[in-house]
Scaffold this active site. Structure first.
Site, PDB file in Angstrom:
ATOM      1  N   GLY A  12       7.310  -3.111   4.591  1.00  0.00           N
ATOM      2  CA  GLY A  12       6.859  -1.852   4.732  1.00  0.00           C
ATOM      3  C   GLY A  12       7.271  -0.767   3.830  1.00  0.00           C
ATOM      4  O   GLY A  12       7.331   0.525   4.129  1.00  0.00           O
ATOM      5  N   LEU A  30       6.981  -2.132  -1.769  1.00  0.00           N
ATOM      6  CA  LEU A  30       7.366  -3.090  -2.699  1.00  0.00           C
ATOM      7  C   LEU A  30       6.880  -4.272  -2.587  1.00  0.00           C
ATOM      8  O   LEU A  30       7.030  -5.512  -3.388  1.00  0.00           O
ATOM      9  CB  LEU A  30       8.864  -3.019  -2.669  1.00  0.00           C
ATOM     10  CG  LEU A  30       9.740  -1.874  -2.874  1.00  0.00           C
ATOM     11  CD1 LEU A  30      11.338  -2.137  -2.698  1.00  0.00           C
ATOM     12  CD2 LEU A  30       9.265  -1.042  -4.124  1.00  0.00           C
ATOM     13  N   SER A  86       4.119  -8.307   1.242  1.00  0.00           N
ATOM     14  CA  SER A  86       3.036  -9.100   1.637  1.00  0.00           C
ATOM     15  C   SER A  86       2.660  -9.843   0.482  1.00  0.00           C
ATOM     16  O   SER A  86       2.190 -10.978   0.503  1.00  0.00           O
ATOM     17  CB  SER A  86       2.161  -8.218   2.497  1.00  0.00           C
ATOM     18  OG  SER A  86       1.772  -7.079   2.120  1.00  0.00           O
ATOM     19  N   ASP A  97      -0.689  -6.017  -6.974  1.00  0.00           N
ATOM     20  CA  ASP A  97       0.619  -6.235  -6.263  1.00  0.00           C
ATOM     21  C   ASP A  97       0.564  -7.814  -6.461  1.00  0.00           C
ATOM     22  O   ASP A  97       1.640  -8.459  -6.788  1.00  0.00           O
ATOM     23  CB  ASP A  97       0.686  -6.171  -4.665  1.00  0.00           C
ATOM     24  CG  ASP A  97       0.590  -4.371  -4.470  1.00  0.00           C
ATOM     25  OD1 ASP A  97       0.734  -3.850  -5.544  1.00  0.00           O
ATOM     26  OD2 ASP A  97       0.403  -4.146  -3.527  1.00  0.00           O
TER      27      ASP A  97
HETATM   28  C1  GLA Z   1      -1.098  -1.086  -2.202  1.00  0.00           C
HETATM   29  C2  GLA Z   1      -2.160  -1.952  -2.680  1.00  0.00           C
HETATM   30  C3  GLA Z   1      -2.414  -2.106  -4.282  1.00  0.00           C
HETATM   31  C4  GLA Z   1      -2.471  -0.494  -4.759  1.00  0.00           C
HETATM   32  C5  GLA Z   1      -1.461   0.542  -4.330  1.00  0.00           C
HETATM   33  C6  GLA Z   1      -1.404   1.525  -4.712  1.00  0.00           C
HETATM   34  O1  GLA Z   1       0.122  -1.555  -2.887  1.00  0.00           O
HETATM   35  O2  GLA Z   1      -1.911  -3.476  -2.314  1.00  0.00           O
HETATM   36  O3  GLA Z   1      -3.434  -2.868  -4.339  1.00  0.00           O
HETATM   37  O4  GLA Z   1      -3.653  -0.149  -4.555  1.00  0.00           O
HETATM   38  O5  GLA Z   1      -1.338   0.176  -2.834  1.00  0.00           O
HETATM   39  O6  GLA Z   1      -1.415   1.661  -6.241  1.00  0.00           O
END
Ligand code: GLA
Length: 389
Positions: free
Chosen positions: A124, A127, A130, A174
């Site tokens: 949360g 970073l 998940s 991510d």
């Molecule tokens: C989260 C989402 C990403 C991206 C960011 C914001 O981390 O998982 O896909 O949209 O927010 O940039």
């Protein structure tokens, strides 16, 4: 592969495989990955570590060491989100189960396994813990399932798991960073063409992460609402710019010409996206020139836009950025990830790093009455799978 002390705990369980999948910090290009934009994340030197023993029974047993909890599911009943006794799977188990679901849906084999895992990536905190869990499990099943998919496509399967199974309409950034990270480099990633390139960071600079201590839930409706506002903007702007399919296709001058046709909130959200995508373009040119001050100025501008236009900042994140700005050697600072809490990312002159970390922690404590975790981050490699010897 680094041996995190807590990984020893798993290792003593005699697994046959171990996997490391890093979290990520995004340097620039926030909320643009679901608008076909370009992003600049870095794979962190903090990761999810898992140790696994494949089984022949079609059951996946998950042991979340940090939570002290266990859950299991039958691979052939994964779509039902229940354990072998028919009880609902706990929320944390939806990430690995979602990956199993997405792999099966793609026709890939998911063997049963006993898996223990632990995370150095705070949950949360923005970073991407998940995404790291998803990528770690996908890589595990790639290693045991006898199929081949490259890391980029593995990341896409993980994104699908999060979109369709977990229910968060996230982009690909991510999972991409966790799968494709390159040591010592930022990753320039075009989320439309899926082309990417590792870019070195400016010389004599370091990345410092500051965790505000405020936790957020990505599944909260705010993220999905932002995404809907962007889709609404495209729908309206298409009356004037019929060739566009995403906000990526709208240039800043075009946006200035047509933004008055958007409802005020939608106009603010779309303005952030259009200008943030342009900022990433400028930032890449700054990196190519090794120009840390310009890169840093773009980070500050990105933060202001996330605060005022996209409205995903918090008083704590704003305080961290303001304090950082006044400290010697700080080139740039901004919130990183989805926002609504979590961390800031700072680009700092190497020689000032220690002093910066101390100064930021002390001033934040004084101003907000809260403890921030402030630490150096080194750009690391993406997911790795190794036999457990
Ligand atoms: C989260 C989402 C990403 C991206 C960011 C914001 O981390 O998982 O896909 O949209 O927010 O940039």
């Amino acid at each position: 592969m680094d041996l995190d002390p807590r990984f020893q705990q798993i290792y003593s369980r005699k697994p046959t495989l171990r996997v490391r999948a890093p979290g990520r910090v995004n340097l620039l290009g926030e909320h643009v990955d679901y608008n076909d934009g370009m992003v600049l994340p870095v794979a962190l030197d903090r990761a999810i570590y898992l140790a696994a023993t494949p089984t022949g029974d079609g059951i996946v047993t998950l042991q979340a060491l940090d939570l002290g909890e266990t859950a299991s599911f039958c691979v052939d009943q994964v779509a039902a989100k229940v354990d072998p006794q028919g009880r609902p799977l706990p929320g944390w188990a939806h990430y690995p189960a979602g990956v199993a679901w997405a792999l099966l849906e793609a026709g890939l084999e998911v063997p049963g396994a006993q898996v223990a895992y632990t995370s150095q990536v705070p949950i949360g905190a923005g970073l991407s813990s998940s995404a790291a869990v998803e990528v770690a499990f996908a890589a595990l099943w790639r290693a045991t399932g006898g199929w081949l998919v490259d890391n980029l496509n593995l990341a896409r399967l993980c994104q699908r798991a999060e979109n369709r199974y977990v229910g968060v309409a996230c982009g690909l950034m991510d999972q991409f960073a966790s799968a494709c990270g390159v040591e010592g480099h930022a990753l320039y990633f075009d989320t439309r063409s899926l082309e990417w390139e590792p870019l070195p960071l400016p010389p004599e600079t370091v990345i410092v992460i500051a965790d505000s201590g405020v936790r957020r839930s990505l599944a909260s409706s705010a993220y999905n609402e932002r995404r809907q506002a962007c889709e609404q903007a495209v729908e309206i702007l298409r009356s004037y710019l019929p060739e566009i399919t995403a906000l990526r296709d709208v240039s800043p001058p075009e946006f200035a010409a047509y933004s008055t046709f958007l409802p005020p909130v939608v106009a603010r959200r779309a303005e952030h996206i259009v200008k943030e995508i342009a900022r990433v373009g400028s930032a890449v040119r700054a990196l190519q020139r090794q120009d840390a001050p310009i890169f840093g100025a773009l980070m500050y501008a990105g933060h202001a836009s996330l605060r005022d236009l996209y409205e995903v900042s918090t008083p704590e994140l704003d305080a961290l950025v303001e304090i950082a700005r006044g400290l010697p050697g700080c080139y740039g600072a901004r919130l990183t990830g989805a926002g609504f809490g979590g961390c800031t990312v700072n680009l700092v002159k190497e020689g000032n790093a220690e002093e910066f970390i101390q100064g930021l922690s002390a001033a934040y404590q004084q101003r907000m009455g809260r403890q921030a975790q402030v630490y150096l981050c080194r750009a690391s490699a993406g997911v790795e799978v190794k036999p457990a010897d």
